[in-house]
Every structure is written in C-alpha cells, then in structure tokens.
Design a protein around this motif. Structure first.
Motif, PDB file in Angstrom:
ATOM      1  N   LYS A 169      14.476   8.441  -4.738  1.00  0.00           N
ATOM      2  CA  LYS A 169      14.915   7.287  -3.956  1.00  0.00           C
ATOM      3  C   LYS A 169      13.728   6.579  -3.309  1.00  0.00           C
ATOM      4  CE  LYS A 169      18.220   5.963  -0.343  1.00  0.00           C
ATOM      5  NZ  LYS A 169      19.254   6.466   0.616  1.00  0.00           N
ATOM      6  N   ALA A 170      12.800   7.365  -2.749  1.00  0.00           N
ATOM      7  CA  ALA A 170      11.618   6.781  -2.118  1.00  0.00           C
ATOM      8  C   ALA A 170      10.733   6.086  -3.147  1.00  0.00           C
ATOM      9  CB  ALA A 170      10.832   7.873  -1.394  1.00  0.00           C
ATOM     10  N   LEU A 171      10.593   6.681  -4.326  1.00  0.00           N
ATOM     11  CA  LEU A 171       9.777   6.074  -5.387  1.00  0.00           C
ATOM     12  C   LEU A 171      10.408   4.786  -5.905  1.00  0.00           C
ATOM     13  CD1 LEU A 171       8.730   9.264  -7.387  1.00  0.00           C
ATOM     14  CD2 LEU A 171       7.211   7.768  -6.089  1.00  0.00           C
ATOM     15  N   GLY A 172      11.747   4.725  -5.899  1.00  0.00           N
ATOM     16  CA  GLY A 172      12.417   3.489  -6.295  1.00  0.00           C
ATOM     17  C   GLY A 172      12.077   2.346  -5.351  1.00  0.00           C
ATOM     18  N   LYS A 173      12.059   2.632  -4.050  1.00  0.00           N
ATOM     19  CA  LYS A 173      11.671   1.621  -3.067  1.00  0.00           C
ATOM     20  C   LYS A 173      10.202   1.240  -3.241  1.00  0.00           C
ATOM     21  CE  LYS A 173      14.973   3.148   0.457  1.00  0.00           C
ATOM     22  NZ  LYS A 173      15.122   3.728   1.824  1.00  0.00           N
ATOM     23  N   LEU A 174       9.366   2.261  -3.494  1.00  0.00           N
ATOM     24  CA  LEU A 174       7.938   1.995  -3.689  1.00  0.00           C
ATOM     25  C   LEU A 174       7.715   1.110  -4.906  1.00  0.00           C
ATOM     26  CD1 LEU A 174       4.996   2.626  -2.837  1.00  0.00           C
ATOM     27  CD2 LEU A 174       5.081   4.564  -4.424  1.00  0.00           C
ATOM     28  N   ARG A 175       8.489   1.323  -5.958  1.00  0.00           N
ATOM     29  CA  ARG A 175       8.348   0.523  -7.178  1.00  0.00           C
ATOM     30  C   ARG A 175       8.603  -0.953  -6.891  1.00  0.00           C
ATOM     31  NH1 ARG A 175       6.103  -1.481 -10.580  1.00  0.00           N
ATOM     32  NH2 ARG A 175       6.937  -2.089 -12.599  1.00  0.00           N
ATOM     33  N   ILE A 176       9.591  -1.247  -6.051  1.00  0.00           N
ATOM     34  CA  ILE A 176       9.871  -2.640  -5.678  1.00  0.00           C
ATOM     35  C   ILE A 176       8.667  -3.267  -4.985  1.00  0.00           C
ATOM     36  CG2 ILE A 176      11.311  -4.104  -4.202  1.00  0.00           C
ATOM     37  CD1 ILE A 176      13.597  -2.117  -4.650  1.00  0.00           C
ATOM     38  N   LEU A 177       8.035  -2.495  -4.100  1.00  0.00           N
ATOM     39  CA  LEU A 177       6.902  -3.007  -3.341  1.00  0.00           C
ATOM     40  C   LEU A 177       5.659  -3.180  -4.209  1.00  0.00           C
ATOM     41  CD1 LEU A 177       7.350  -0.863  -0.102  1.00  0.00           C
ATOM     42  CD2 LEU A 177       7.931  -3.266  -0.412  1.00  0.00           C
ATOM     43  N   THR A 178       5.325  -2.178  -5.012  1.00  0.00           N
ATOM     44  CA  THR A 178       4.092  -2.247  -5.805  1.00  0.00           C
ATOM     45  C   THR A 178       4.183  -3.286  -6.920  1.00  0.00           C
ATOM     46  OG1 THR A 178       4.841  -0.421  -7.230  1.00  0.00           O
ATOM     47  CG2 THR A 178       3.457   0.150  -5.338  1.00  0.00           C
ATOM     48  N   SER A 179       5.399  -3.626  -7.337  1.00  0.00           N
ATOM     49  CA  SER A 179       5.531  -4.643  -8.387  1.00  0.00           C
ATOM     50  C   SER A 179       4.995  -5.991  -7.916  1.00  0.00           C
ATOM     51  CB  SER A 179       6.995  -4.782  -8.814  1.00  0.00           C
ATOM     52  OG  SER A 179       7.796  -5.288  -7.750  1.00  0.00           O
ATOM     53  N   THR A 196       2.273  17.477  -6.933  1.00  0.00           N
ATOM     54  CA  THR A 196       1.856  16.127  -6.570  1.00  0.00           C
ATOM     55  C   THR A 196       2.756  15.149  -7.319  1.00  0.00           C
ATOM     56  OG1 THR A 196      -0.044  14.621  -6.344  1.00  0.00           O
ATOM     57  CG2 THR A 196       0.119  15.870  -8.402  1.00  0.00           C
ATOM     58  N   VAL A 197       2.528  13.860  -7.129  1.00  0.00           N
ATOM     59  CA  VAL A 197       3.353  12.864  -7.805  1.00  0.00           C
ATOM     60  C   VAL A 197       2.468  11.738  -8.326  1.00  0.00           C
ATOM     61  CG1 VAL A 197       3.840  11.578  -5.676  1.00  0.00           C
ATOM     62  CG2 VAL A 197       5.426  11.431  -7.598  1.00  0.00           C
ATOM     63  N   HIS A 198       2.797  11.260  -9.512  1.00  0.00           N
ATOM     64  CA  HIS A 198       2.082  10.160 -10.158  1.00  0.00           C
ATOM     65  C   HIS A 198       3.047   8.985 -10.354  1.00  0.00           C
ATOM     66  CE1 HIS A 198      -1.377  12.749 -11.372  1.00  0.00           C
ATOM     67  NE2 HIS A 198      -0.431  13.673 -11.418  1.00  0.00           N
ATOM     68  N   ILE A 199       2.492   7.771 -10.274  1.00  0.00           N
ATOM     69  CA  ILE A 199       3.257   6.565 -10.596  1.00  0.00           C
ATOM     70  C   ILE A 199       2.452   5.763 -11.611  1.00  0.00           C
ATOM     71  CG2 ILE A 199       4.407   6.455  -8.360  1.00  0.00           C
ATOM     72  CD1 ILE A 199       2.391   4.265  -7.564  1.00  0.00           C
ATOM     73  N   PHE A 200       3.077   4.763 -12.226  1.00  0.00           N
ATOM     74  CA  PHE A 200       2.315   3.879 -13.102  1.00  0.00           C
ATOM     75  C   PHE A 200       1.344   3.075 -12.257  1.00  0.00           C
ATOM     76  CE2 PHE A 200       5.927   4.520 -16.088  1.00  0.00           C
ATOM     77  CZ  PHE A 200       5.164   4.955 -17.165  1.00  0.00           C
ATOM     78  N   ASP A 201       0.120   2.957 -12.747  1.00  0.00           N
ATOM     79  CA  ASP A 201      -0.956   2.350 -11.982  1.00  0.00           C
ATOM     80  C   ASP A 201      -0.744   0.849 -11.811  1.00  0.00           C
ATOM     81  OD1 ASP A 201      -3.356   2.019 -10.665  1.00  0.00           O
ATOM     82  OD2 ASP A 201      -4.574   2.064 -12.483  1.00  0.00           O
ATOM     83  N   ALA A 202      -0.978   0.350 -10.598  1.00  0.00           N
ATOM     84  CA  ALA A 202      -0.844  -1.082 -10.327  1.00  0.00           C
ATOM     85  C   ALA A 202      -2.043  -1.875 -10.826  1.00  0.00           C
ATOM     86  CB  ALA A 202      -0.679  -1.315  -8.823  1.00  0.00           C
ATOM     87  N   VAL A 203      -3.179  -1.204 -11.049  1.00  0.00           N
ATOM     88  CA  VAL A 203      -4.408  -1.915 -11.436  1.00  0.00           C
ATOM     89  C   VAL A 203      -4.583  -1.961 -12.949  1.00  0.00           C
ATOM     90  CG1 VAL A 203      -6.925  -1.980 -11.228  1.00  0.00           C
ATOM     91  CG2 VAL A 203      -5.525  -1.295  -9.258  1.00  0.00           C
ATOM     92  N   PHE A 204      -4.489  -0.816 -13.612  1.00  0.00           N
ATOM     93  CA  PHE A 204      -4.772  -0.730 -15.042  1.00  0.00           C
ATOM     94  C   PHE A 204      -3.511  -0.420 -15.845  1.00  0.00           C
ATOM     95  CE2 PHE A 204      -8.804   0.609 -13.014  1.00  0.00           C
ATOM     96  CZ  PHE A 204      -9.607  -0.421 -13.492  1.00  0.00           C
ATOM     97  N   ALA A 205      -3.313  -1.166 -16.911  1.00  0.00           N
ATOM     98  CA  ALA A 205      -2.191  -0.901 -17.816  1.00  0.00           C
ATOM     99  C   ALA A 205      -2.390   0.441 -18.515  1.00  0.00           C
ATOM    100  CB  ALA A 205      -2.086  -2.022 -18.852  1.00  0.00           C
ATOM    101  N   ASP A 206      -1.316   1.100 -18.857  1.00  0.00           N
ATOM    102  CA  ASP A 206      -1.344   2.360 -19.593  1.00  0.00           C
ATOM    103  C   ASP A 206      -2.087   3.464 -18.844  1.00  0.00           C
ATOM    104  OD1 ASP A 206       0.052   1.118 -21.630  1.00  0.00           O
ATOM    105  OD2 ASP A 206      -1.754   0.582 -22.733  1.00  0.00           O
ATOM    106  N   HIS A 207      -2.016   3.428 -17.520  1.00  0.00           N
ATOM    107  CA  HIS A 207      -2.628   4.468 -16.699  1.00  0.00           C
ATOM    108  C   HIS A 207      -1.630   4.962 -15.651  1.00  0.00           C
ATOM    109  CE1 HIS A 207      -6.420   3.340 -18.517  1.00  0.00           C
ATOM    110  NE2 HIS A 207      -7.038   4.301 -17.851  1.00  0.00           N
ATOM    111  N   LEU A 208      -1.841   6.208 -15.233  1.00  0.00           N
ATOM    112  CA  LEU A 208      -1.080   6.794 -14.144  1.00  0.00           C
ATOM    113  C   LEU A 208      -1.978   6.913 -12.917  1.00  0.00           C
ATOM    114  CD1 LEU A 208       0.694   9.634 -16.157  1.00  0.00           C
ATOM    115  CD2 LEU A 208       1.782   7.551 -15.285  1.00  0.00           C
ATOM    116  N   TYR A 209      -1.372   6.780 -11.754  1.00  0.00           N
ATOM    117  CA  TYR A 209      -2.095   6.829 -10.493  1.00  0.00           C
ATOM    118  C   TYR A 209      -1.562   7.991  -9.671  1.00  0.00           C
ATOM    119  CZ  TYR A 209      -3.634   5.261  -5.823  1.00  0.00           C
ATOM    120  OH  TYR A 209      -4.191   5.173  -4.572  1.00  0.00           O
ATOM    121  N   GLN A 210      -2.442   8.910  -9.261  1.00  0.00           N
ATOM    122  CA  GLN A 210      -2.002  10.038  -8.451  1.00  0.00           C
ATOM    123  C   GLN A 210      -1.797   9.549  -7.025  1.00  0.00           C
ATOM    124  OE1 GLN A 210      -4.141  13.704  -8.976  1.00  0.00           O
ATOM    125  NE2 GLN A 210      -3.224  14.669  -7.185  1.00  0.00           N
TER     126      GLN A 210
END
Length: 286
Positions: free
Chosen positions: A261-271, A120-134
């Motif tokens: 590459k896909a996660l890099g694009k996602l990071r731009i959007l979720t920011s 699976t893959v985790h990213i830094f959570d958009a809602v809570f600081a210091d959390h990961l989001y599956q």
C-alpha cells in the motif's frame, strides 16, 4: 496520510521541474563557454549543428557535465527518499521483515544468529530506464526479538539484468532459491548468466537463501516494488521448491500488504519526477 501524499503529489513536480531546468540552463551556458574558447581541432555533430573542440575543452566540458548530471541524480534521489519518508516505507518494511521472520520454518528460527537474515525493498528507478533502485538500507535480525536497520544499501542501482531481483523484475514473478551459488560452477554461472562481477558472485555465494517478492498494487495490478530477503544459511526459507511456496505465503502477510500500500502511494509521487534516461540508446541518433 492520504492528505500528505496529495499535497506532496501536487507540489513535487513543479519544484522538480524548476530545479532540473535551472541545472540544465546552467550547463548550457558552460557548454557554450567551452565551445567559444575551443581551437578548431575535434569535430562534434549535434543534428545539423557542427562544433569543433580541443582535448582540454572536451575534458573541461566532461568534468562540468559530470558534476551537473550527478547533481541532477542527487536531487532526484533526495526527492524519492523524501517521498518514501512521507508514506512511511521504513516502518512498513520493518513490519514486513518481522512478519517474514515470525513465519519462518521452525528449524530456521533456531538459526537466526548464524543466518543473519536481512530484508530491503527495490523500486523501478526514477532516473535510469531498465534499472532498480534500492529504496532502503537493509534491515537485519540475529535473534528472535530485534530487527535493526543497517547503515548501508539505500541508493544503489542495479540493472534489471542483474541477479535474482533483475529476474523478478523482468519476469514480473516472485523468485526464490534455497541452496544456490555455493560451488565454483554456480559462481561462474552468476558471472556468465546473471551479469555479476567476480567479487559480486563471491559475495552471493555467502547468501544461498534468497527471496525476491514481486509486489503489486491490488487496485491496478501494477508492479510497485520488489521485497528482497536473504540469509547465510542454506534452505533458510525452505528448499528450492518450498521457499517459492514460502514466497507466496509472504504476499498475504499483514506487513507485506501494508508495504504494498505504501509503495503504491510512492509510485504516484515518483511518477511526477521520472527522468528515465535510457543508457542503451543515448547517442544512437547523433
């Protein structure tokens, strides 16, 4: 695909702002109603404002605030998942998993059925600081040809103080273990040092082989996610030293690069929709 990302990038933030603002305004009205109804029993301070509420009003306020907060989280998660679909996270994750499976040690290839490999893959959570989001449900494989998506996992949140994924997030370095968590002492260490509950430590003991690959954008070197893989066979990715080498080899795999590459694009959007509530600091200045 780049055009789709650009359009989503330009429209996501205004939509998210309007949604959050509407929720916040609605909640302010409810809070005001609760305060006007309340007998003068309990005293609360907000900066220079002092308000007194009774127990019933407090319970009512909590219930309505909980609903509003959960709705805000739900809408934010929905946007994150929509963005993930836009940049094809699921297909690139599946390809990354197939690459990992195809490059397993020869002896592990024969153990796929019993190992129950999953990724699976985790990213830094958009809602809570210091959390990961599956971000995705688990993809798993029990033979050499098929990689299925399970129906669980996506949407869970973990503190960066939790488990091997938290260690990878804190150190920003890939982590790997080949034979861990099996004995009583190891499970106690998971509770004491890895912030796990007893039932989580017991579950971890069933998956002694784990990889947590830190994924970085090649352009910015920014950490954009963590690819997590585990298996129910010891030393499935190699022993403790070998599996860390295997983690390094995974970084060069085509599927993993496409996922980055896909996660890099996602990071731009979720920011554009990050809230970053800090649970350790809420209320400290009240």
């Amino acid at each position: 695909m780049d055009e789709i990302v650009k359009i989503a990038h330009e429209t996501a933030w205004p939509i998210a702002v309007l949604t959050m603002f509407a929720i916040f305004v609605l909640n302010l009205r409810r809070i005001g109603d609760a305060m006007r109804r309340a007998p003068l029993i309990r005293k609360l301070k907000f900066g220079g404002l002092e308000v007194e509420l009774d127990r019933n009003s407090l319970d009512d306020l909590k219930e309505k605030t909980d609903k509003t907060f959960l709705e805000l989280i739900r809408k934010t998660d929905s946007e994150v998942q929509r963005f993930a679909n836009t940049v094809s996270i699921k297909s690139t994750l599946r390809l990354a998993g197939e690459n990992i499976k195809a490059n397993l040690p020869t002896e592990s290839q024969a153990k796929l059925k019993s190992a129950k490999l999953r990724v699976t893959v985790h990213i830094f959570d958009a809602v809570f600081a210091d959390h990961l989001y599956q971000l995705s449900n688990y993809y798993y494989s029990e033979n050499s040809n098929i990689f299925w998506q399970s129906d669980k996992g996506a949407g869970r949140r973990f503190s960066i103080r939790y488990g091997i994924i938290g260690l990878a997030a804190r150190t920003e370095k890939s982590q790997a273990v080949g034979n861990a968590f099996r004995d009583i002492e190891a499970r106690e260490a998971l509770i004491e040092n890895w912030s796990m509950l007893p039932e989580q430590a017991a579950a971890a003991g069933k998956k002694p082989s784990c990889l947590a690959l830190v994924l970085r954008s090649p352009e910015s070197n920014e950490m954009v996610g963590i690819l997590y893989a585990d298996a129910e066979e010891e030393n499935f990715f190699g022993n403790n030293e070998e599996c860390l080498d295997f983690a390094g080899k995974c970084q060069a795999m085509t599927g993993v690069k496409q996922l980055v590459k896909a996660l890099g694009k996602l990071r731009i959007l979720t920011s554009q929709i990050e809230l970053q509530f800090n649970l350790t600091k809420i209320g400290q200045n009240i």
